[in-house]
Design a protein around this motif. Structure first.
Motif, PDB file in Angstrom:
ATOM      1  N   UNK A  27       0.929  -1.217  -0.140  1.00 11.71           N
ATOM      2  CA  UNK A  27      -0.108   0.142   0.030  1.00 11.71           C
ATOM      3  C   UNK A  27       0.775   1.197  -0.010  1.00 11.71           C
ATOM      4  N   UNK A  28       1.889   1.141   0.843  1.00 15.02           N
ATOM      5  CA  UNK A  28       2.782   2.334   0.697  1.00 15.02           C
ATOM      6  C   UNK A  28       3.517   2.632  -0.504  1.00 15.02           C
ATOM      7  N   UNK A  29       3.805   1.407  -1.220  1.00 12.13           N
ATOM      8  CA  UNK A  29       4.414   1.661  -2.460  1.00 12.13           C
ATOM      9  C   UNK A  29       3.337   2.132  -3.433  1.00 12.13           C
ATOM     10  N   UNK A  30       2.328   1.830  -3.562  1.00 10.95           N
ATOM     11  CA  UNK A  30       1.056   2.142  -4.373  1.00 10.95           C
ATOM     12  C   UNK A  30       0.811   3.547  -3.936  1.00 10.95           C
ATOM     13  N   UNK A  31       0.978   4.338  -2.851  1.00 12.61           N
ATOM     14  CA  UNK A  31       0.695   5.390  -2.554  1.00 12.61           C
ATOM     15  C   UNK A  31       1.942   6.265  -3.094  1.00 12.61           C
ATOM     16  N   UNK A  32       2.953   5.911  -3.093  1.00 11.05           N
ATOM     17  CA  UNK A  32       3.936   6.849  -3.829  1.00 11.05           C
ATOM     18  C   UNK A  32       4.421   6.680  -4.876  1.00 11.05           C
ATOM     19  N   UNK A  33       3.764   5.975  -5.763  1.00  6.52           N
ATOM     20  CA  UNK A  33       4.126   5.993  -7.402  1.00  6.52           C
ATOM     21  C   UNK A  33       2.752   5.574  -7.963  1.00  6.52           C
TER      22      UNK A  33
END
Length: 119
Positions: A27-33
């Motif tokens: 989810x963090x990766x999804x939010x950052x890119x």
């Protein structure tokens, strides 16, 4: 509850905790890119496996055959996924997930587990 079933339940809760951490990371990766379609499918698949594993782990105390078989199938699918991940590089998370999945399968194939869960 026989030892192998108790061990499988403990291993499953550890597996669930690790999967939840991995899902949070996704989810963090999804939010950052900006996410591609394959990445979104990986995220959706991870959450689906996590949800099914949680439900079946809770249902383990019902002593139903379908729960045992379902957990074996989910853990086998997880093993396949982890083996595919190994081809892109070894990581501690992959090795832990693979080891836990295999350990749960071994516990659930024990005769005591079959006798206890095949109601």
């Amino acid at each position: 509850m026989p030892g192998p079933v108790r061990a499988a339940r403990i291993l499953l809760w550890i597996y669930i905790a690790l999967m939840a951490l991995a899902a949070f990371g996704l989810i963090v990766i999804l939010a950052l890119q900006t996410a591609s379609v394959p990445f979104l499918l990986i995220v959706a698949w991870s959450f689906l496996i996590l949800a099914v594993t949680v439900v079946m782990t809770i249902k383990l105390s019902s002593r139903k055959r379908w729960v045992r078989i379902g957990l074996i199938v989910v853990m086998a699918m997880s093993c396949i996924g982890y083996l595919i991940n190994v081809t892109s590089g070894l990581s501690l998370g992959t090795l832990l997930g693979l080891g836990l999945s295999i350990a749960v399968i071994v516990c659930l194939f024990q005769q005591d587990s079959r006798d206890y869960l095949d109601q």
